[in-house]
Design an enzyme around this catalytic site. Structure first.
Site, PDB file in Angstrom:
ATOM      1  N   GLY A  32       0.807  -1.233   0.000  1.00  0.00           N
ATOM      2  CA  GLY A  32       0.000   0.000   0.000  1.00  0.00           C
ATOM      3  C   GLY A  32       0.829   1.267   0.000  1.00  0.00           C
ATOM      4  O   GLY A  32       0.319   2.337   0.311  1.00  0.00           O
ATOM      5  N   LYS A  40       6.209  16.830  -2.758  1.00  0.00           N
ATOM      6  CA  LYS A  40       6.490  17.017  -1.326  1.00  0.00           C
ATOM      7  C   LYS A  40       7.515  18.132  -1.098  1.00  0.00           C
ATOM      8  O   LYS A  40       7.382  18.918  -0.151  1.00  0.00           O
ATOM      9  CB  LYS A  40       6.956  15.692  -0.729  1.00  0.00           C
ATOM     10  CG  LYS A  40       5.808  14.664  -0.673  1.00  0.00           C
ATOM     11  CD  LYS A  40       6.322  13.264  -0.421  1.00  0.00           C
ATOM     12  CE  LYS A  40       5.191  12.267  -0.273  1.00  0.00           C
ATOM     13  NZ  LYS A  40       5.634  10.868  -0.356  1.00  0.00           N
TER      14      LYS A  40
END
Ligand code: NDP
Ligand code: HSE
Length: 402
Positions: A182, A200
Site C-alpha cells: 500500500g 512534497k
C-alpha cells in the site's frame, strides 16, 4: 459532537476510519468532545465493512449536511479531489488531506479559500506519511529563518532501493512488494520518476520559504536508471544511493529546488534511512540542523498524521491554524546548476581518458565490472562544467554527491 466524513476508502481512508475507531476513547478525551465518523464516500461498495452504514455515493449529501464539520480527502489526484475540497471549504467545512498532488498544485488557492470561509485546510500526512514535519516547521521552528530542507521523501523508492540492495530483488519485484504494502501511488511512475517527491519538496519549500512552488518549476529525476552497478560502486566508497528532494533559500527570495538520486556519504544520517522510512533534515539559523524520521507511507502511519489534523481542528473548530504561504511566481525557482558538489560518474572509457578530463578524480572499483567500464568521483564542481567535460563520452550514470 464533531462529525467527520471520509472521501475515498482506500489505503489511507480506511486507515483513518480504523484509527478513529480503535483510538476513539482517547481521541474524545483529547478533544474534550465526541468525534464521530458520519459518512464515507467511495465509488466502490463495501457490504462487509463494519462502517457499512456510513457509506454514501453522492458527495452532495456530505456537502449539504450542516452537521459535518471536517471532511477528510483521501481520494488522491487533482481533479475530483479538487472539486470536492473546494465545495467542502465553500460549505464551511474544514478539510484534512493526505493528497500532496492537490496541495502542491492548488495549495495556495485552497488555503486562501479556507481562510475566506473561516475554516482550515490541513495536510500533515501529505509529506513524510506518519512523520510530524509540517506542524513542526510551522510551529516548533517558527523562530528560525530556514535555509534548507533535504529529505528522503518517497517511501516506495526508498523501499525499492533497499530491497534491491539487501535482498537482491529486481526493480520490478521490489516495486510489486511496495504496491502490495500500500505504499505506491495509483500510478507508481509518480514514485519511480520522482514526481511524488517533487510534490512534497514543493510543499516543504512553500512552508519553509513562504511562497508557493509549483511542481513544474522543480527539475525532477527519479530512480529508473539506477542500476546495481551504481549501487556497488557507491558501496565501495562508503556511500548509499538515495532519492533526495532538496530546497535551499537563495539571495533575493529565490529558491533552488530539485529532486534527484544522490550518493549520500555513510556518515550522513540520511544514508541509514532504509525500507519505507523517510527522513527530512532541516537547517535553521537558530536551531542549526534538525532531522525528522519515521514511516513515510502505509495505512496506519499515514492515518496517524491525518487523525492528528482531525484532532487539532476538532479541539477548536473556529481557530485559524495560519498555515498560509504567499503566491508563487514564474521566476521564483533557480537552477541547481548554481550548486557545486562532487559527482559520481560511470562511463565506458579508459581511466587514462578520464584522467585527462578530471586530473584529480577518485577511481572506484566493483567486482564483475565489464571491460571498458570505469567509475569515479570528481572534485567539487558545477553540473554544467562536469557535463561539458564528459561531452562525447558514453556516460552511463552521472549522480550528485551530497
Ligand atoms: P487508494 O487508491 O488506496 O484510495 C483511494 C480511494 O478513493 C479508492 O478506494 C478509490 O476507489 C476511491 N475513489 C476514487 N475516485 C473516487 C471518487 N470519485 N469518489 C469517491 N471515491 C473515489 O489511495 P491511497 O489511500 O493510497 O492514497 C490516497 C491519497 O493519499 C493520495 O493522494 C496519496 O498520494 C496519499 N498518500 C498515500 C499514502 C500511502 O501510503 N498510500 C501515504 C501518504 C499520502 P477505486 O480504487 O475504485 O478507484
Ligand atoms: N507513494 C508515496 C510514497 C506515499 O511511497 O512515499 C506516501 O506519500
Amino acid at each position: 459532537m464533531v462529525n467527520v466524513a471520509i472521501l475515498g476508502f482506500g489505503t489511507v481512508g480506511s486507515g483513518v476510519a480504523e484509527v478513529l475507531t480503535t483510538n476513539g476513547g482517547l481521541i474524545d478525551q483529547r478533544v474534550a468532545d465526541l468525534v464521530r465518523l458520519k459518512y464515507i464516500l467511495d465509488v466502490r461498495d463495501f457490504p462487509d465493512s463494519p462502517y457499512k452504514d456510513c457509506f454514501v455515493k453522492d458527495f452532495s449529501i456530505i456537502e449539504n449536511d450542516p452537521q459535518v464539520d471536517i471532511v477528510v480527502e483521501t481520494i488522491g489526484g487533482a481533479t475530483v479531489a479538487l472539486d470536492f475540497t473546494t465545495r467542502a471549504l465553500k460549505a464551511g467545512k474544514s478539510v484534512v488531506s493526505s493528497n500532496k498532488e492537490l496541495v502542491a498544485t492548488h495549495g495556495y488557492d485552497l488555503l486562501q479559500l479556507a481562510r475566506a470561509n473561516g475554516v482550515n485546510y490541513l495536510f500533515e500526512a501529505s509529506v513524510g506519511g506518519g512523520i510530524p514535519i509540517l506542524r513542526p516547521l510551522i510551529s516548533c521552528l517558527a523562530a528560525n529563518e530556514l535555509s534548507q530542507v533535504t529529505g528522503i521523501l518517497n517511501g516506495t523508492t526508498n523501499y525499492i532501493l533497499t530491497r534491491m540492495i539487501k535482498a537482491g530483488l529486481t526493480f520490478d519485484q521490489a516495486l510489486k512488494e511496495a504496491q502490495a504494502n500500500g505504499y505506491a501511488e495509483r500510478d507508481p511512475s509518480a514514485d519511480v520518476d520522482g514526481h511524488d517527491a517533487c510534490r512534497k519538496i514543493c510543499i516543504l519549500a512553500a512552508l519553509s520559504f513562504g511562497q508557493h512552488v509549483y511542481p513544474d518549476q522543480v527539475p525532477t529525476q527519479g530512480i529508473r536508471d539506477i542500476t546495481l552497478a551504481d549501487v556497488a560502486y557507491a558501496d565501495s566508497c562508503g556511500y548509499k544511493i538515495k532519492l533526495l528532494g532538496r530546497c535551499l533559500r537563495q539571495p533575493e527570495g529565490k529558491v533552488c529546488a530539485f529532486v534527484a538520486p544522490h550518493l549520500v556519504p555513510g556518515d550522513n544520517p540520511l544514508s541509514d534511512v532504509e525500507d519505507v522510512f523517510n527522513a527530512i533534515a532541516v537547517t535553521g539559523n537558530a536551531i542549526g540542523d534538525v532531522m525528522f524520521y519515521g514511516r513515510g507511507a502505509g495505512k496506519l502511519p499515514t492515518a496517524s498524521a491525518v487523525v492528528a489534523d482531525i484532532i487539532d481542528i476538532a479541539k477548536d473548530l473556529k481557530k485559524d491554524r495560519r498555515n498560509q504561504w504567499g503566491p508563487g511566481s514564474p521566476d521564483l525557482v533557480v537552477s541547481s546548476d548554481i550548486l557545486s558538489s562532487r559527482w559520481y560518474v560511470r562511463v565506458n572509457a579508459s581511466l587514462a581518458d578520464a584522467r585527462a578530463l578530471f586530473s584529480d578524480l577518485q577511481p572506484l572499483a566493483r567486482g564483475g565490472a565489464p571491460a571498458g567500464e570505469i567509475a569515479f568521483l570528481t572534485r567539487e564542481m558545477h553540473e554544467p562544467e562536469v557535463r561539458q567535460r564528459l561531452a562525447g563520452l558514453d556516460v552511463q550514470s552521472l549522480l550528485r554527491v551530497l
